[in-house]
Design an enzyme around this catalytic site. Structure first.
Site, PDB file in Angstrom:
ATOM      1  N   GLU A   1       0.851  -1.191   0.000  1.00  0.00           N
ATOM      2  CA  GLU A   1       0.000   0.000   0.000  1.00  0.00           C
ATOM      3  C   GLU A   1       0.888   1.243   0.000  1.00  0.00           C
ATOM      4  O   GLU A   1       1.893   1.271   0.709  1.00  0.00           O
ATOM      5  CB  GLU A   1      -0.861  -0.021   1.273  1.00  0.00           C
TER       6      GLU A   1
ATOM      7  N   HIS B   1      -8.499   3.541  -2.538  1.00  0.00           N
ATOM      8  CA  HIS B   1      -9.311   3.460  -1.329  1.00  0.00           C
ATOM      9  C   HIS B   1     -10.428   4.496  -1.442  1.00  0.00           C
ATOM     10  O   HIS B   1     -10.168   5.668  -1.722  1.00  0.00           O
ATOM     11  CB  HIS B   1      -8.439   3.719  -0.094  1.00  0.00           C
TER      12      HIS B   1
ATOM     13  N   ASP C   1     -11.519   7.621   9.088  1.00  0.00           N
ATOM     14  CA  ASP C   1     -11.501   7.988  10.505  1.00  0.00           C
ATOM     15  C   ASP C   1     -12.223   9.310  10.721  1.00  0.00           C
ATOM     16  O   ASP C   1     -12.548  10.015   9.776  1.00  0.00           O
ATOM     17  CB  ASP C   1     -10.046   8.103  10.989  1.00  0.00           C
TER      18      ASP C   1
ATOM     19  N   ALA D   1     -19.121   1.735   6.378  1.00  0.00           N
ATOM     20  CA  ALA D   1     -18.600   1.122   5.152  1.00  0.00           C
ATOM     21  C   ALA D   1     -19.646   0.202   4.507  1.00  0.00           C
ATOM     22  O   ALA D   1     -19.650   0.030   3.278  1.00  0.00           O
ATOM     23  CB  ALA D   1     -17.317   0.353   5.453  1.00  0.00           C
TER      24      ALA D   1
ATOM     25  N   LYS E   1     -20.640  -6.579   6.007  1.00  0.00           N
ATOM     26  CA  LYS E   1     -19.997  -6.040   4.794  1.00  0.00           C
ATOM     27  C   LYS E   1     -19.866  -7.145   3.740  1.00  0.00           C
ATOM     28  O   LYS E   1     -20.094  -6.913   2.555  1.00  0.00           O
ATOM     29  CB  LYS E   1     -18.609  -5.454   5.137  1.00  0.00           C
TER      30      LYS E   1
ATOM     31  N   ARG F   1     -14.781   3.313   5.769  1.00  0.00           N
ATOM     32  CA  ARG F   1     -15.490   4.457   6.347  1.00  0.00           C
ATOM     33  C   ARG F   1     -14.589   5.679   6.438  1.00  0.00           C
ATOM     34  O   ARG F   1     -15.006   6.794   6.186  1.00  0.00           O
ATOM     35  CB  ARG F   1     -15.996   4.084   7.754  1.00  0.00           C
TER      36      ARG F   1
ATOM     37  N   HIS G   1     -11.776  -3.109  15.908  1.00  0.00           N
ATOM     38  CA  HIS G   1     -11.745  -1.677  15.594  1.00  0.00           C
ATOM     39  C   HIS G   1     -11.884  -0.902  16.902  1.00  0.00           C
ATOM     40  O   HIS G   1     -12.600  -1.324  17.812  1.00  0.00           O
ATOM     41  CB  HIS G   1     -12.895  -1.334  14.638  1.00  0.00           C
TER      42      HIS G   1
ATOM     43  N   TYR H   1     -10.195  -6.159  11.481  1.00  0.00           N
ATOM     44  CA  TYR H   1      -9.339  -5.757  12.614  1.00  0.00           C
ATOM     45  C   TYR H   1      -9.084  -6.923  13.560  1.00  0.00           C
ATOM     46  O   TYR H   1      -9.922  -7.223  14.423  1.00  0.00           O
ATOM     47  CB  TYR H   1     -10.007  -4.596  13.374  1.00  0.00           C
TER      48      TYR H   1
HETATM   49  C1  LIG Z   1      -6.548  -2.169   5.160  1.00  0.00           C
HETATM   50  C2  LIG Z   1      -6.975  -0.800   5.630  1.00  0.00           C
HETATM   51  C3  LIG Z   1      -6.839   0.291   4.780  1.00  0.00           C
HETATM   52  C4  LIG Z   1      -7.231   1.571   5.216  1.00  0.00           C
HETATM   53  N1  LIG Z   1      -7.079   2.649   4.370  1.00  0.00           N
HETATM   54  C5  LIG Z   1      -7.506   3.869   4.757  1.00  0.00           C
HETATM   55  C6  LIG Z   1      -7.421   5.005   3.881  1.00  0.00           C
HETATM   56  O1  LIG Z   1      -6.948   4.910   2.748  1.00  0.00           O
HETATM   57  N2  LIG Z   1      -7.867   6.196   4.347  1.00  0.00           N
HETATM   58  C7  LIG Z   1      -8.403   6.353   5.600  1.00  0.00           C
HETATM   59  O2  LIG Z   1      -8.802   7.471   5.959  1.00  0.00           O
HETATM   60  N3  LIG Z   1      -8.507   5.305   6.441  1.00  0.00           N
HETATM   61  C8  LIG Z   1      -8.066   4.081   6.057  1.00  0.00           C
HETATM   62  N4  LIG Z   1      -8.183   3.017   6.919  1.00  0.00           N
HETATM   63  C9  LIG Z   1      -8.698   3.245   8.268  1.00  0.00           C
HETATM   64  C10 LIG Z   1     -10.233   3.124   8.373  1.00  0.00           C
HETATM   65  O3  LIG Z   1     -10.851   4.100   7.583  1.00  0.00           O
HETATM   66  C11 LIG Z   1     -10.601   3.308   9.838  1.00  0.00           C
HETATM   67  O4  LIG Z   1     -10.115   2.236  10.602  1.00  0.00           O
HETATM   68  C12 LIG Z   1     -12.059   3.620  10.146  1.00  0.00           C
HETATM   69  O5  LIG Z   1     -12.119   4.105  11.481  1.00  0.00           O
HETATM   70  C13 LIG Z   1     -12.994   2.438  10.034  1.00  0.00           C
HETATM   71  O6  LIG Z   1     -13.197   2.079   8.730  1.00  0.00           O
HETATM   72  P1  LIG Z   1     -14.033   0.744   8.342  1.00  0.00           P
HETATM   73  O7  LIG Z   1     -14.162   0.741   6.880  1.00  0.00           O
HETATM   74  O8  LIG Z   1     -13.457  -0.422   9.023  1.00  0.00           O
HETATM   75  O9  LIG Z   1     -15.449   1.150   9.011  1.00  0.00           O
HETATM   76  P2  LIG Z   1     -16.768   0.329   9.308  1.00  0.00           P
HETATM   77  O10 LIG Z   1     -16.739  -1.030   8.749  1.00  0.00           O
HETATM   78  O11 LIG Z   1     -17.898   1.219   8.920  1.00  0.00           O
HETATM   79  O12 LIG Z   1     -16.723   0.196  10.899  1.00  0.00           O
HETATM   80  C14 LIG Z   1     -16.472   1.325  11.716  1.00  0.00           C
HETATM   81  C15 LIG Z   1     -16.936   1.039  13.134  1.00  0.00           C
HETATM   82  O13 LIG Z   1     -18.359   1.031  13.199  1.00  0.00           O
HETATM   83  C16 LIG Z   1     -18.846  -0.233  13.660  1.00  0.00           C
HETATM   84  N5  LIG Z   1     -20.046  -0.476  12.863  1.00  0.00           N
HETATM   85  C17 LIG Z   1     -20.122  -0.873  11.573  1.00  0.00           C
HETATM   86  N6  LIG Z   1     -21.398  -0.908  11.163  1.00  0.00           N
HETATM   87  C18 LIG Z   1     -22.157  -0.493  12.218  1.00  0.00           C
HETATM   88  C19 LIG Z   1     -23.547  -0.283  12.446  1.00  0.00           C
HETATM   89  N7  LIG Z   1     -24.455  -0.517  11.488  1.00  0.00           N
HETATM   90  N8  LIG Z   1     -23.958   0.155  13.669  1.00  0.00           N
HETATM   91  C20 LIG Z   1     -23.056   0.406  14.661  1.00  0.00           C
HETATM   92  N9  LIG Z   1     -21.732   0.210  14.516  1.00  0.00           N
HETATM   93  C21 LIG Z   1     -21.295  -0.221  13.301  1.00  0.00           C
HETATM   94  C22 LIG Z   1     -17.707  -1.217  13.447  1.00  0.00           C
HETATM   95  O14 LIG Z   1     -17.740  -2.284  14.371  1.00  0.00           O
HETATM   96  C23 LIG Z   1     -16.497  -0.314  13.692  1.00  0.00           C
HETATM   97  O15 LIG Z   1     -16.254  -0.164  15.064  1.00  0.00           O
HETATM   98  C24 LIG Z   1      -7.777   1.731   6.528  1.00  0.00           C
HETATM   99  C25 LIG Z   1      -7.888   0.631   7.380  1.00  0.00           C
HETATM  100  C26 LIG Z   1      -7.495  -0.634   6.952  1.00  0.00           C
HETATM  101  C27 LIG Z   1      -7.611  -1.798   7.877  1.00  0.00           C
END
Ligand SMILES: Cc1cc2nc3c(=O)[nH]c(=O)nc-3n(C[C@H](O)[C@H](O)[C@H](O)COP(=O)(O)OP(=O)(O)OC[C@H]3O[C@@H](n4cnc5c(N)ncnc54)[C@H](O)[C@@H]3O)c2cc1C
Length: 317
Positions: free
Chosen positions: A19, A94, A126, A144, A199, A124, A183, A179
């Site tokens: 990456e 991404h 941060d 997400a 997802k 999603r 997370h 994670y």
């Molecule tokens: C491989 C990888 C690449 C990444 N690349 C980037 C990047 O390019 N740019 C960037 O800004 N960040 C990046 N991140 C970080 C990521 O955006 C953050 O970790 C973010 O906080 C969570 O994203 P997610 O897609 O896992 O979110 P989600 O899957 O939406 O989850 C977020 C949180 O919400 C909870 N959740 C999910 N759905 C629900 C629901 N319906 N109700 C209540 N809670 C819920 C989950 O348990 C989790 O705690 C990356 C992370 C990884 C692992």
């Protein structure tokens, strides 16, 4: 080609990928090429390019502080197109909920289609630096899951305001984040895994994990995911520790544990040159064990400099 097809084609052999982060606005892409060039020898089938969301900066104007919303590292899709063209490699932009409206996401996905980019990582994002919790952008997505749904809808010809039943349907292969140490906002690992399952049920094709330093955590995560019915490929993300301050920074930012043995090895280093060697050695051991366990891909977080990823790849690929 889709990531899932790359994995099928490899027929059980572990692939190498990494990456990268776009350069800071104003810098040339040449530095990025200089870092990527040596890694291409190891034939990565795909390269991920991160997206950074917008942030506020304050500028002094007439004695007052003026608040401005900026993006410091724009250009994800441009970089994806450029790398694809230069190296003939698949690139994975991404795509974030945070900072984008659904319309902007649709626009980006149409651009991906025209650029023949077949894979996207749906995330999603941060919370913005000044926010304690993630708040969705007006007109954007909260989780997400919703982004995966939007991408799958487009794959079926269902755009936000129009439906097309043409033969020109997209077929995006969708990656999502997982994670092994949960997370940071999830109340438990089990609850986070349920969200991951959602997802996948909505159409995610593969999972890439957050960095981890103890393989046992990854193996337990995969086992729990399989028990829950998550049956898509799970790709481990590996980050070699590179500087002493990572011991505090990585747990703070990514909420990951660092094993005591690694902490002691890093603390015993005279300087960051030695730390880099320790980090590489640890990542090599981790990678060898993961490969023996049959992971489909070893995916490295390069965060700018590639010399340490190069040292790891030389040992393994
Ligand atoms: C491989 C990888 C690449 C990444 N690349 C980037 C990047 O390019 N740019 C960037 O800004 N960040 C990046 N991140 C970080 C990521 O955006 C953050 O970790 C973010 O906080 C969570 O994203 P997610 O897609 O896992 O979110 P989600 O899957 O939406 O989850 C977020 C949180 O919400 C909870 N959740 C999910 N759905 C629900 C629901 N319906 N109700 C209540 N809670 C819920 C989950 O348990 C989790 O705690 C990356 C992370 C990884 C692992």
């Amino acid at each position: 080609m889709k990531i899932t097809d790359h994995i099928k084609k490899a027929n059980g052999e572990t692939l190498f990928s990494f990456e990268i982060v776009p350069p800071v606005k104003g810098k040339s892409i040449q530095e990025l090429y200089n870092n990527i060039d040596p890694l291409m020898e190891f034939k990565p089938p795909f390269i991920d390019v991160t997206t950074s969301r917008e942030e506020y900066i304050y500028k002094e104007k007439d004695g007052l502080l003026d608040k401005k919303l900026i993006r410091t590292r724009p250009g994800t899709l441009g970089i994806c197109a450029s790398l694809k063209h230069k190296y003939d490699v698949d690139t994975v932009p991404h795509v974030l909920c945070g900072g984008f409206t659904k319309e902007e996401t649709e626009y980006l996905l149409v651009d991906c289609q025209y650029l023949e980019i077949e894979n996207v990582m749906a995330l999603r994002g941060d919370a913005r630096k000044e926010e304690k919790y993630f708040t969705p952008t007006k007109g954007g997505h909260q989780y997400a899951t919703e982004l995966v749904e939007q991408i799958q809808n487009i794959n079926k010809g269902n755009y936000l305001h129009e439906t097309f039943e043409s033969s020109e349907l997209t077929s995006f292969c969708i990656g999502v984040a997982g994670y092994p140490e949960k997370h940071m906002e999830a109340p438990s690992l089990q609850s986070d895994l349920k969200r991951l399952k959602e997802k996948v049920d909505l159409g995610a094709d593969y999972v890439v994990t957050q960095m981890f330093f103890d393989n046992k955590k990854f193996f337990a995560f995969v086992e729990a995911a399989r028990e829950m019915g998550i049956d898509v490929p799970i790709i481990p993300g590996i980050k070699p520790i590179a500087v002493k301050k990572h011991l505090h920074l990585l747990p703070q930012v990514f909420r990951v544990d660092i094993p005591q043995e690694l902490i002691e090895a890093v603390e015993a280093c005279k300087d960051n040159k030695e730390v880099r060697k320790v980090g590489v050695e640890w990542a090599i051991q981790q990678s060898k064990e993961l490969r023996e366990a049959g992971v489909p891909v070893l995916h490295y977080y390069s965060m700018g400099k590639s010399d340490n990823i190069m040292d790891i790849a030389r040992e393994l690929f």
